[in-house]
Design an enzyme around this catalytic site. Sequence first.
Site, PDB file in Angstrom:
ATOM      1  N   GLY A  20      -3.654  -2.167  -2.317  1.00  0.00           N
ATOM      2  CA  GLY A  20      -2.242  -1.998  -2.664  1.00  0.00           C
ATOM      3  C   GLY A  20      -1.964  -2.478  -4.081  1.00  0.00           C
ATOM      4  O   GLY A  20      -2.847  -3.009  -4.753  1.00  0.00           O
TER       5      GLY A  20
ATOM      6  N   GLY B 237       0.831  -1.208   0.000  1.00  0.00           N
ATOM      7  CA  GLY B 237       0.000   0.000   0.000  1.00  0.00           C
ATOM      8  C   GLY B 237       0.861   1.251   0.000  1.00  0.00           C
ATOM      9  O   GLY B 237       2.093   1.184  -0.113  1.00  0.00           O
ATOM     10  N   PHE B 238       0.204   2.379   0.145  1.00  0.00           N
ATOM     11  CA  PHE B 238       0.891   3.678   0.086  1.00  0.00           C
ATOM     12  C   PHE B 238       1.972   3.788   1.175  1.00  0.00           C
ATOM     13  O   PHE B 238       3.171   3.913   0.877  1.00  0.00           O
ATOM     14  CB  PHE B 238      -0.177   4.784   0.200  1.00  0.00           C
ATOM     15  CG  PHE B 238       0.322   6.113   0.643  1.00  0.00           C
ATOM     16  CD1 PHE B 238       1.379   6.738  -0.004  1.00  0.00           C
ATOM     17  CD2 PHE B 238      -0.287   6.768   1.717  1.00  0.00           C
ATOM     18  CE1 PHE B 238       1.830   7.988   0.416  1.00  0.00           C
ATOM     19  CE2 PHE B 238       0.150   8.011   2.134  1.00  0.00           C
ATOM     20  CZ  PHE B 238       1.220   8.624   1.491  1.00  0.00           C
TER      21      PHE B 238
ATOM     22  N   TYR C 225     -14.266   1.116  10.467  1.00  0.00           N
ATOM     23  CA  TYR C 225     -12.842   1.481  10.531  1.00  0.00           C
ATOM     24  C   TYR C 225     -12.476   1.959  11.945  1.00  0.00           C
ATOM     25  O   TYR C 225     -11.561   1.426  12.571  1.00  0.00           O
ATOM     26  CB  TYR C 225     -12.574   2.570   9.504  1.00  0.00           C
ATOM     27  CG  TYR C 225     -11.132   2.999   9.384  1.00  0.00           C
ATOM     28  CD1 TYR C 225     -10.202   2.202   8.715  1.00  0.00           C
ATOM     29  CD2 TYR C 225     -10.692   4.220   9.892  1.00  0.00           C
ATOM     30  CE1 TYR C 225      -8.878   2.618   8.564  1.00  0.00           C
ATOM     31  CE2 TYR C 225      -9.374   4.638   9.743  1.00  0.00           C
ATOM     32  CZ  TYR C 225      -8.470   3.833   9.074  1.00  0.00           C
ATOM     33  OH  TYR C 225      -7.155   4.243   8.934  1.00  0.00           O
TER      34      TYR C 225
ATOM     35  N   LEU D 223       0.133  -3.031   9.033  1.00  0.00           N
ATOM     36  CA  LEU D 223      -0.507  -1.929   8.300  1.00  0.00           C
ATOM     37  C   LEU D 223      -1.693  -2.398   7.465  1.00  0.00           C
ATOM     38  O   LEU D 223      -2.353  -1.580   6.822  1.00  0.00           O
ATOM     39  CB  LEU D 223       0.516  -1.262   7.360  1.00  0.00           C
ATOM     40  CG  LEU D 223       1.433  -0.164   7.924  1.00  0.00           C
ATOM     41  CD1 LEU D 223       2.316  -0.674   9.039  1.00  0.00           C
ATOM     42  CD2 LEU D 223       2.299   0.406   6.809  1.00  0.00           C
TER      43      LEU D 223
ATOM     44  N   TYR E  32      -2.816  -8.246  24.830  1.00  0.00           N
ATOM     45  CA  TYR E  32      -1.697  -9.171  24.584  1.00  0.00           C
ATOM     46  C   TYR E  32      -0.453  -8.713  25.351  1.00  0.00           C
ATOM     47  O   TYR E  32       0.337  -9.533  25.816  1.00  0.00           O
ATOM     48  CB  TYR E  32      -1.384  -9.299  23.081  1.00  0.00           C
ATOM     49  CG  TYR E  32      -2.136 -10.414  22.409  1.00  0.00           C
ATOM     50  CD1 TYR E  32      -3.495 -10.284  22.101  1.00  0.00           C
ATOM     51  CD2 TYR E  32      -1.511 -11.621  22.081  1.00  0.00           C
ATOM     52  CE1 TYR E  32      -4.201 -11.312  21.497  1.00  0.00           C
ATOM     53  CE2 TYR E  32      -2.213 -12.649  21.467  1.00  0.00           C
ATOM     54  CZ  TYR E  32      -3.552 -12.496  21.184  1.00  0.00           C
ATOM     55  OH  TYR E  32      -4.251 -13.526  20.588  1.00  0.00           O
TER      56      TYR E  32
ATOM     57  N   ASP F 273      -3.886 -12.950   2.840  1.00  0.00           N
ATOM     58  CA  ASP F 273      -4.847 -12.153   3.605  1.00  0.00           C
ATOM     59  C   ASP F 273      -4.457 -12.237   5.081  1.00  0.00           C
ATOM     60  O   ASP F 273      -4.330 -13.341   5.630  1.00  0.00           O
ATOM     61  CB  ASP F 273      -6.263 -12.718   3.388  1.00  0.00           C
ATOM     62  CG  ASP F 273      -7.321 -11.781   3.957  1.00  0.00           C
ATOM     63  OD1 ASP F 273      -7.125 -11.258   5.066  1.00  0.00           O
ATOM     64  OD2 ASP F 273      -8.338 -11.565   3.278  1.00  0.00           O
TER      65      ASP F 273
END
Length: 310
Positions: A38, A12-13, A145, A73, A159, A58
């Site tokens: 991406g 991706g970016f 999101y 990311l 965690y 994935d």
Amino acid sequence: MSKNILVTGGAGFIGAHLCDRLIANGHTVTCLDNLFTGSRKNIAHLETNSRFIFVRHDVQQPYVAEVEWIFNLACPASPKHYQHDPVETVQTNVIGMIRMLELAKRNGARILQASTSEVYGDPLCHPQDETYWGNVNPISRRACYDEGKRCAETLCFDYHREYGVDIKVIRIFNTYGPRMAKDDGRVVSNFILQALHGEPITIYGDGSYTRSFQYIDDLIEGMMRMMSIQDFTGPVNIGNPGEFTIRELAELVLELTGSSSEIINLPAVEHEPKRRKADISLCRERLNWEPKIELRIGLEKTIDYFRTVV
Ligand code: NAD
Ligand code: UDP
């Protein structure tokens, strides 16, 4: 010292710029990406390097590897793309985060989570610092999101407390620069492309909403500093504290491109944050970091890039 590093969302970016930096620093990098937003083009120049491997995968699926550092990311970042399949966005954030935390736990690896200023929602506190818990509408279109990223932060800290995983949580504010996808609908790429094509600049609403815009190189430097220091989990804001209205951004893009595009106002988008400005006091104090590239300079570099791809 050279490390084995996994970068999810590495095509991706932001991920591609991060892979560049890690390879330049002598590390061995596995870039894991399902290519949802991406592109192999973003990392094409790295694929001949023997220290770089691309794995199409994935992040929601189990992944086993020997790694020392993980940068997580993987997640579409633009509202257009993360709202395209909201259930998938939640799953990538939550299941993907669990997969990567499990991998970190098994390897005793350090893991950095690319969280976001969106965890602050439509903020009631301005500027936003890390002590603010946010104002998120859990049932809006942005929630897949925002809540996904909030839950991912929760998982990191659970965690860390339960299993001692070495976590780093950064909250990234709006970042722009070369290699942003042309079709992702974010404001900087939209305005530049519209200006270069002589099309109307589309402001949603009256243009009075604000954002802090950070150039990609500044973010990568902040990420590297965060990953390199000991005994600091964050969360820490990484952003540019300069605050601009969307109308100011449109006018600056017109000036820098020399375009004669008109500015038009379209209906406002529902449930958007109205104001956003990074408070980076913690980042300055703990990472000795602050952004170096002002908006005008960063936009010039980004416009130069888009001129080569339109
Ligand atoms: P991007 O969309 O360009 O990159 C995301 C990458 O993740 C893409 O390569 C995509 O194919 C990959 N991906 C998505 N779902 C995946 C999955 N299930 N498995 C594997 N790969 C998957 O976005 P970006 O701007 O580079 O953002 C990178 C990260 O930084 C994201 O987690 C985003 O939430 C975070 N972030 C970005 C910004 C910003 O302004 N760019 C701000 C805050 C946070
Ligand atoms: N925006 C706009 N025109 C566009 C794209 C975005 O006016 O063509 C506005 C959008 O409504 C928001 C701001 O710009 O107020 C930032 O949008 P973006 O999608 O880049 O990021 P985010 O809202 O996630 O910060």
